[in-house]
Design a protein around this motif. Sequence first.
Motif: not given
Length: 326
Positions: A132-133, A191-192, A113-114, A199-201
């Motif tokens: 991103p950004g 999970l990162l 989940q986000r 944005h890379r989860e």
Amino acid sequence: MHPFTYHSAGTVLEAVQAAARGARYIAGGTTLVDLMRETVERPDDVVDISSLPLNKIHTAGNGILRIGSLVTMAEAAAHPAVRDLYPVISQALEASASAQLRNMATIGGNLLQRTRCSYFRDVSADCNKRRPGSGCAARGGYNRMHAILGTSASCVAAHASDLAVALVALDAVVRLHGKDGERLLPLAELLLQPGSTPHREHALEPGELIMRVEVPEHPGRLASGYLKVRDRQSYEFALTSTAVALHVTGGRITTARVAAGGVGTVPWRLKAVEDALTGRRPSPGLWSEAARHATRGARPLTHNRFKLPLLTRTVERQLTEIGGTL
């Protein structure tokens, strides 16, 4: 809602191939559908995996537990083996969401989940996860619910899953199936942390599907439990939470696993607390001493500094609770 195509996968291979081409997986839909309605998520293709044979729970050996990714949260929480072997899992699940959502939401979906960050869900706000950004509106905005551990200049959003906190404390792994076959990945590596790429989860390869969660064999039966502190007692996300799993041999703690939720950008393993417990004899003084290490490395924001003492007290309370059963 952004227009999309929908189809149902009949096999794991069919699902993986569709996702590798860019389709999004959907099962219970309790997160993805909401985000699509809010236009935070705009997939062109959606593949339904709810009919795949990934809805079983198995036990084997000395506490080995396997939970299919399509098992619902309610089914996992109520399963006798889960409640008996690892009450920390059932307690985390029962503290999550509402009964209606637990009847729909799946184990795999819960882990992926986000965030519930309000700025992420507001498409008019700056958010590096979503765009991103663009910046992070939460850093200078109202950040009471945000993370104090694992944050970066790019993102301070807290991970929302209670279940993931419990599973990280149990050294759980996920079995994945992708276009190159199957592999095992520790949940703590799935999970990162945001770093400069929020944005890379997760660490999934394109198209990879979570097949099941596996809790590995442990050296002895663990005493475990989950404590969630929140603004209200139902249907609310954690201000702080703590998952504890302990094993004692010969009067000393030989296994200590402690993780926290509501305070980290990912489920946060409290290694300093674990180190303070391992090899020691259980005592009220030990619980208090170990809990003081819980906030090591924390970086509070303007409105969430209260989480520092709250996390310490939550860890001490749960260590005291589980320690009393040893």
